[in-house]
Write a protein that holds these residues in place. Structure first.
Motif, PDB file in Angstrom:
ATOM      1  N   VAL A 170      78.848  32.135 -41.631  1.00  0.00           N
ATOM      2  CA  VAL A 170      79.448  32.256 -42.969  1.00  0.00           C
ATOM      3  C   VAL A 170      79.624  33.739 -43.313  1.00  0.00           C
ATOM      4  O   VAL A 170      78.651  34.505 -43.314  1.00  0.00           O
ATOM      5  N   GLY A 171      80.864  34.120 -43.570  1.00  0.00           N
ATOM      6  CA  GLY A 171      81.163  35.494 -43.988  1.00  0.00           C
ATOM      7  C   GLY A 171      81.372  35.566 -45.483  1.00  0.00           C
ATOM      8  O   GLY A 171      80.976  34.657 -46.236  1.00  0.00           O
ATOM      9  N   GLU A 172      81.996  36.662 -45.904  1.00  0.00           N
ATOM     10  CA  GLU A 172      82.134  36.899 -47.348  1.00  0.00           C
ATOM     11  C   GLU A 172      83.449  36.344 -47.894  1.00  0.00           C
ATOM     12  O   GLU A 172      83.466  35.492 -48.783  1.00  0.00           O
ATOM     13  N   VAL A 175      84.041  42.872 -53.043  1.00  0.00           N
ATOM     14  CA  VAL A 175      83.066  41.778 -53.034  1.00  0.00           C
ATOM     15  C   VAL A 175      83.490  40.739 -54.074  1.00  0.00           C
ATOM     16  O   VAL A 175      83.876  41.104 -55.190  1.00  0.00           O
ATOM     17  N   PRO A 176      83.444  39.453 -53.742  1.00  0.00           N
ATOM     18  CA  PRO A 176      83.824  38.449 -54.746  1.00  0.00           C
ATOM     19  C   PRO A 176      82.941  38.522 -55.987  1.00  0.00           C
ATOM     20  O   PRO A 176      81.736  38.752 -55.881  1.00  0.00           O
ATOM     21  N   THR A 191      76.580  39.125 -49.073  1.00  0.00           N
ATOM     22  CA  THR A 191      77.225  38.156 -49.968  1.00  0.00           C
ATOM     23  C   THR A 191      76.974  36.737 -49.480  1.00  0.00           C
ATOM     24  O   THR A 191      76.611  35.844 -50.271  1.00  0.00           O
ATOM     25  N   ALA A 192      77.138  36.517 -48.185  1.00  0.00           N
ATOM     26  CA  ALA A 192      76.878  35.175 -47.646  1.00  0.00           C
ATOM     27  C   ALA A 192      75.427  34.786 -47.885  1.00  0.00           C
ATOM     28  O   ALA A 192      75.126  33.663 -48.313  1.00  0.00           O
ATOM     29  N   ALA A 193      74.515  35.729 -47.636  1.00  0.00           N
ATOM     30  CA  ALA A 193      73.087  35.423 -47.820  1.00  0.00           C
ATOM     31  C   ALA A 193      72.794  35.080 -49.278  1.00  0.00           C
ATOM     32  O   ALA A 193      72.080  34.118 -49.586  1.00  0.00           O
TER      33      ALA A 193
END
Ligand code: URA
Length: 286
Positions: free
Chosen positions: A139-141, A191-192, A222-224
Motif C-alpha cells: 500500500v502506497g500513498e 500528501v493527501p 501515509t500508508a502506515a
C-alpha cells in the motif's frame, strides 16, 4: 439530539462509529461535512439522522488523553450537509474464486468518484492492480503523474524500484496486489489531506477485506498512518509486526524516499525480509 433510537439502530450506529474509530477517525463528524465534495447515500442519510444522539455519548467515552480530544469543543455535525465515507462491515471471508468479482464490485461502487476534491485534478482513477488472491499486498500513498496517466499504481520511477524489490523477494508483480491510500493524484504529489484519505481509504479497506492478504506492507508514513489508524514516526513503526484488517502489517520506507536516499535500501530490505519470513519465503539465489 433528543431523537430516541431503537436499541437496534443505536447498536448499528455505535458499530459504525466504532468502525471509524478503529480506522483512527475520531472527528469524522467535524471533517466529513464539506458539502461540495460529499454525496450522501440513503443508507448514510438514515445513519446520519440518528448519529448525533449516539456521538454525544461516544464522545464522552473517548479518553481525554487522546490527541483528538480537542473534539470536545467540536460543533455538532450539521445534519443536512453531513456524510460518511462508504463503509462495509470489516472482513467477511470471500471464497478465492469470487474475489476477482468482489474486487470488480468495489471498483463499480467507486465509479467515476467525485467524493473528495482530488477528483478535480485527476486524469484517471488508480484503483489498484494485481492478484485478487495475493498473499502479499503493498500500500502506497497516492498516484503520481505516471500513475495518473496510466491508471495503474507504481508505474513511474518509484514503481520500477518497487518492481525490483518485489523481484528481490522472489515474487512476480502480478502475484501481489498494489494499491494506495488515495486513488486520485494529489496536486503536485502532495500528501493527501485527512478528509481525502479518510474518504478514499474505506475503498482500500474493502479491497483488503476481499483479498485478505496474509501480509500488508505499508510503503511510507501515509500508508502506515491510515492502515494503523494513528500517526507515528516511521522509525517507531519499522522492524516489527503490526496488525491491520486481519493481516500482519509491516512498515517500510516509500520507494520514492529510497530513490532520494538509496542508503536506506538496506533497511528497507530488512523490512521486506520480515515480510518474507512471515510468508515463509526465501530470497532467490543470485
Ligand atoms: N507513489 C505512491 O505512493 N503510489 C503510487 O502509485 C506511485 C507513487
Amino acid at each position: 439530539m433528543t431523537q430516541r433510537l431503537s436499541p437496534e439502530t443505536e447498536q448499528a450506529v455505535r458499530a459504525r462509529i466504532g468502525y471509524f474509530r478503529d480506522l483512527g477517525v475520531f472527528d469524522f463528524y467535524r471533517r466529513a461535512v464539506n458539502p461540495s465534495f460529499v454525496t450522501v447515500s440513503d443508507t448514510d442519510s438514515a445513519v446520519i439522522a440518528a448519529i448525533d444522539t449516539v456521538t454525544v455519548t461516544v464522545r464522552e467515552e473517548i479518553p481525554a488523553a487522546h490527541p483528538d480530544s480537542a473534539l470536545e469543543n467540536a460543533p455538532p455535525m450539521p445534519r443536512a450537509a453531513a456524510s460518511l465515507p462508504v463503509l462495509t462491515e470489516p472482513a467477511k471471508s470471500i471464497a478465492p474464486k469470487d474475489r476477482a468479482a468482489a474486487i470488480k464490485a468495489i471498483s463499480d461502487d467507486l465509479g467515476n468518484c467525485t467524493r473528495c476534491a482530488l477528483h478535480k485534478g485527476r486524469h484517471t482513477i488508480v484503483f489498484g492492480d494485481g492478484d485478487p488472491n495475493a498473499r502479499l499486498m503493498f500500500v502506497g500513498e497516492g498516484p503520481g503523474a505516471d500513475e495518473d496517466a496510466q491508471g495503474l499504481p507504481f508505474v513511474g520511477r518509484a514503481g520500477q524500484l518497487l518492481n525490483n524489490m518485489i523481484a528481490a523477494m522472489g515474487l512476480r508483480r502480478d502475484r501481489v496486489y498494489i494499491a494506495n491510500i488515495v486513488k486520485c493524484r494529489p496536486p503536485q504529489n502532495r500528501v493527501p489531506e485527512p478528509i481525502e484519505a479518510n474518504t478514499c481509504a474505506p475503498f482500500l479497506f474493502r479491497q483488503i477485506d476481499v483479498i485478505q492478504p496474509e501480509v500488508l506492507v505499508a510503503l511510507g508514513a501515509t500508508a502506515a498512518t491510515y492502515l494503523l489508524g494513528g500517526k507515528n514516526p516511521l522509525a517507531a513503526l519499522r522492524g516489527r509486526i503490526h496488525h491491520a484488517r486481519g493481516a500482519k502489517l509491516i512498515v517500510t520506507y516509500h520507494p520514492a524516499y529510497l530513490l532520494r536516499d538509496p542508503r536506506q535500501k538496506k533497511e528497507a530490505w530488512a523490512d521486506l525480509q520480515l515480510a518474507m519470513a512471515e510468508l515463509g519465503l526465501k530470497a532467490p539465489a543470485k
